[in-house]
Design a protein around this motif. Structure first.
Motif: not given
Length: 52
Positions: A3-22
């Motif tokens: 939810r934090d905009a600062a973290w959303r900007k830091r996450l790469s596409a690979a990082d987001r793919r790693g979170l999709t299992a959650l």
């Protein structure tokens, strides 16, 4: 964190793919079924083909 905009900007596409299992781990895509080990399937007349 997501939810934090600062973290959303830091996450790469690979990082987001790693979170999709959650986000999908609560889904049962294949349905639920009960397994009764005391009952047999009626397979009379069913032709089973050899593997391969």
């Amino acid at each position: 964190m997501l939810r934090d905009a600062a973290w959303r900007k830091r996450l790469s596409a690979a990082d987001r793919r790693g979170l999709t299992a959650l986000f999908w781990s609560h889904l049962n895509l294949y349905g639920r079924f009960e397994l009764d080990m005391n009952r047999h399937l009626e397979l009379d007349g069913v032709a089973l083909s050899p593997p391969g």
